[in-house]
Write a protein that holds these residues in place. Structure first.
Motif: not given
Length: 866
Positions: A501, A505, A614
């Motif tokens: 993640e 990003d 999430v």
């Protein structure tokens, strides 16, 4: 020396090199028992092919290399895709006569140009010496071999003590000839005792039957911190296997004449000295380790999923902890378990076993008079026997074979008979392995690697790499992930979901991705205004979070909810007339529940999503230059399809402020026109609109516009064509009418029409969805406001509307929600909103109601309280 002087790349030169070596020995004066013939056999669509090309081998389920003399088999090497023993036997019987064809040309060549063979005399141990050694050592050796309590090292120590006792006797007698050949003589006696006992009594060194496999022990997840691991023991042989998953760029690069330039599956076999109770210096891999590792790699490659389904590079390390025969076959068993432990989607296990042979020959002719086949041989049985026939495979068939023999050939009939003994032994081993782990493990812990493949334009990838790779290297250094760039693809490998993640990003912030209405994005508040906040997201782009989209509850000040620098997740809900992206925070918040006894409703601000949350929805988009979807394969993989080309224009906060001031006069007429087209405005907004438009006679126009919503699809299409011609003239009228409107009126008009615009877009999307599903009549405002539609039976995509209540079954449980079977072949989705995922099971019935449709027309359901 066999040197390749040139190659067309179509044929592997190994078979030709073997035949050429045999021919060279025939021409030399070196005495040997040749010639030999070597052949390769493939099988394509059930038909055997002699000496197939490399392209044909890619289509073949068999790669058999066979070497022989005129009457006996010398060597077999097989790589196959679960070929049955019956078909393999047919291939062997075809290979023998084809290989024999290479013998006669060599004999003719040697007759014309060959040299005379040198004469030689073997150094033989005298019969008298053998008799003395047998008299002293045979009885003690037989006592050791008939005691099954001995382990490998204990048995070795006992045999070594017997040799020392014989040596002492010869030293006392000063028997020099016996002392010189003592090790060979004692070994001859050992071999004689073992072979006689096996053939005459059918008993082995450790007391097993001839077809019995040694005691087994296996355990998966032996080292849980690794991607995959297992330990496999069979008797005194023990192997520890570990699996590491990597990015496609981690594949091993090869420099060979034929075959692919890279290899994504690698197996490294290590045989340290301590495994046989020895002390030695560890250098590079020797020939034996390379051969054993290659054999185990061939055996497991047959069940490895294709790269299109499992894009990881896979490496297995096999560490031999203890050795007493068949360590290569133990590597196959341990490697198969470790792969399943790592979550590699193998269809079934692969196991391997070694089959031995003890034969009795006629001294005069050399023909075999009697023989015994041994399953799962010990190291000493390998040394004292005639054959080490390693066979690996699944329950369906054989995947790899390697044949090592000591005499000058073994009849093919005995080889074919050994296949059935190996199959029975392999099935015994597979039973134990399947009891430990029988399916790929679902790896969802913190140590599970994640791999995604994203699609971008090459220009976007160049920006991600940066000058001299600075940007890419910085992201890798700060996140710990591995980034591989291909032609239009970006592959990210992270050691866990949190790292994945983080790096996604960073990539999104650097490149951005295609913005889609309904998509969820993470951003940072860049500025706060009275009417909302500007959010920087998606690679530096900006969007507007209006005050009305902050919460389901009324908000008096924007700064009470968000502040500059705050990281939040938002949903894209559309685009305003200025070209700004409209973002919503309340779209991600749960709808407030009914008021309780104290009159207070549930605060939606408590569910403010953080940057670590999430995504509850992840839009699937396609790159503007490619229709290829992102790859979503393998262990822990999670795909986030992106594109570097935004689908809408996004301005900065400063540009928006200037644009608002310049277009204040123009907005009023444009907003009024949109209101006239809005068929889904609430009752309160309509009342307010009627009051304000009474003076300038707009009520009549609004009524005419509202009536047009009941027209058929054909009339709507005709109306759109007519309005397209009138549009330029209308814009001119708008500019003239707005000349007398003040800036304050414009601002007030914008606020009042915000709700109307939002509902207008919602109604358009619903009507478009309805028409695409085959409805002749679009959804009306009453359908939306009533929020309940009578259930149609049977349910079809054309009669499913907002408000439809049905009983659905849970079809699939995903990370962020449920996939529901609504009946009639219709499926919908329900997103978790604070619910515990573990409360649901596949097949459970839920009472649900259609609340909206996604951007792709998928029904979004909500729970109905019974």
């Amino acid at each position: 020396m066999a040197s390749v002087l040139s190659s067309d790349g179509k044929q592997d030169p190994d078979v030709m090199a073997a035949n050429a070596t045999s021919a060279a020995l025939m021409l030399s004066d070196i005495p040997w028992g040749g010639p030999i013939g070597v052949i390769r056999i493939g099988r394509i669509d059930g038909q055997f092919v002699v000496n197939p090309t490399m392209d044909e081998l890619n289509l073949s389920d068999l790669n058999l290399i066979y070497a022989c003399t005129r009457e006996k088999t010398l060597m077999i090497d097989v790589q196959a895709r679960e070929i049955t023993e019956k078909d393999l036997e047919a291939g062997l019987r075809l290979a023998h006569p084809e290989a024999v064809k290479f013998l006669e040309p060599q004999i003719r060549l040697a007759a014309k140009a060959g040299k005379l063979k040198k004469e030689y005399k073997l150094s033989m141990v005298s019969d008298s010496t053998l008799e003395k050694v047998a008299k002293l050592a045979e009885s003690p050796i037989e006592a050791v071999f008939t005691d099954p309590s001995y382990g490998k090292f204990e048995r070795g120590e006992a045999l070594e003590k017997i040799t020392e006792d014989v040596k002492k006797v010869f030293e006392e007698e000063c028997y020099e000839e016996g002392l010189k050949v003592l090790p060979k003589a004692v070994d001859y006696v050992r071999k004689k005792v073992v072979r006689r006992r096996i053939i005459a009594e059918g008993r082995r060194l450790d007391g097993r039957r001839l077809d019995e496999v040694r005691p087994l022990y296996c355990e998966s997840s032996y080292l849980p911190i690794l991607h995959g691991s297992s330990i496999f023991s069979r008797g005194d042989t023990q192997v520890l296997c570990t699996v590491t998953l990597g990015a496609p760029a981690d594949a091993q690069h090869l420099d060979s004449l034929v075959g692919p330039p890279t290899k994504r599956f690698m197996l490294h076999y290590s045989f340290p000295p301590f495994s046989i109770n020895e002390v030695g210096k560890r250098g590079g891999l020797n020939r034996r380790e390379v051969g054993h590792g290659t054999l185990a790699e061939k055996a497991l490659l047959a069940v490895l999923p294709p790269e299109s389904e499992f894009p990881y590079a896979v490496r297995i390390n096999s560490e031999v902890m203890a050795s007493d025969g068949s360590t290569s076959m133990a590597t196959v068993c341990g490697g198969s378990m470790a792969l399943m432990d790592a979550g590699v989607p193998l269809n079934e296990h692969v196991a391997g076993v070694s089959v031995g042979l003890v034969s009795e020959t006629d001294p005069s002719t050399g023909a075999i008079k009697d023989y015994r086949i041994l399953t799962d041989i010990l190291g000493l049985e390998d040394h004292l026997g005639d054959m080490d026939f390693k066979i690996a495979g699944t329950r369906k068939g054989v995947t790899a074979i390697q044949l090592d023999i000591k005499p000058a050939g073994i009849p093919l009939d005995i080889i074919c008979e050994s296949l059935e003994h190996a199959r029975k032994g392999r099935w015994q081993i597979l039973d134990h392995m399947e009891r430990e782990i029988n399916a790929p493990r679902m790896k969802d812990d913190e140590n599970c690697p994640r791999l995604v493949t994203l699609k971008y334009t090459n220009e976007a990838l160049r920006r991600l790499i940066g000058p001299l790779g600075i940007v890419k290297k910085k992201i890798e250094a700060e996140t710990g992930a591995r980034i591989s760039v291909g032609d239009g693809t970006l592959t990210i490998l992270a050691k866990n979901q949190a790292v994945m993640e983080n790096v996604q990003d960073r990539v999104d912030f650097t490149l951005g991705r295609e913005i889609e209405i309904g998509g969820t994005y993470k951003g940072v508040v860049s500025s706060v205004k009275e009417y909302g906040a500007f959010i920087e997201f998606n690679g530096g782009q900006q969007g507007l979070l209006h005050i009305s989209e902050l919460s389901h509850d009324p908000v008096s000040r924007v700064s009470d909810i968000v502040s500059v620098g705050q990281k939040i997740s938002l949903r894209c809900i559309g685009q305003d007339v200025h070209g700004n992206i409209k973002l919503s925070l309340k779209a991600l918040l749960p709808v407030p529940k009914a008021k309780g006894p104290n009159g207070n409703s549930v605060s939606s601000l408590e569910s403010l999503p953080s940057v670590g949350e999430v995504y509850k929805t992840q839009p699937k988009t396609q790159n503007s230059t490619s229709n290829i979807p992102a790859v979503d394969k393998g262990v822990g993989s999670e795909v986030n399809p992106t594109s570097s080309v935004p689908s809408v224009l996004i301005r900065s906060a400063e540009d928006c402020d200037v644009e608002e001031k310049k277009s204040a006069v123009k907005n009023l007429k444009l907003k009024n026109t949109q209101k006239l087209n809005n068929a889904s405005t609430s009752d309160e907004d309509c009342d307010e609109e009627e009051k304000q438009s009474a003076v300038n006679n707009r009520k009549q126009k609004n009524t005419r516009k509202l009536k047009t919503t009941s027209k058929s699809d054909e009339n709507c299409d005709e109306e759109e064509k007519k309005s397209a011609v009138k549009k330029p003239k209308r814009k001119t009228t708008q500019k003239q009418n707005t000349a007398s409107t003040s800036a304050e009126d414009c601002n007030e008009e914008e606020k009042k029409s915000a709700v109307g615009n939002l509902k207008l877009k919602s109604t358009k999307k619903l009507n478009a969805t309805s028409r695409s599903k085959g409805q002749s009549k679009p959804l009306t405002q009453n359908d939306v406001n009533n929020n309940e539609v009578e259930v149609q039976d049977p349910l079809t995509p054309s009669n499913l509307r907002i408000g439809t209540k049905v009983k659905a079954k849970i079809y699939q449980i995903r990370l962020h929600g449920l996939v529901l079977d609504l009946g009639g072949g219709v499926r919908g989705m329900y997103r978790f909103e604070g619910d515990n995922q573990s409360n649901y099971k596949v097949g459970d019935e839920l009472h649900v109601q259609c609340s909206s449709f996604s951007g792709r027309g998928i029904p979004v359901m909500s729970l109905v309280n019974n």
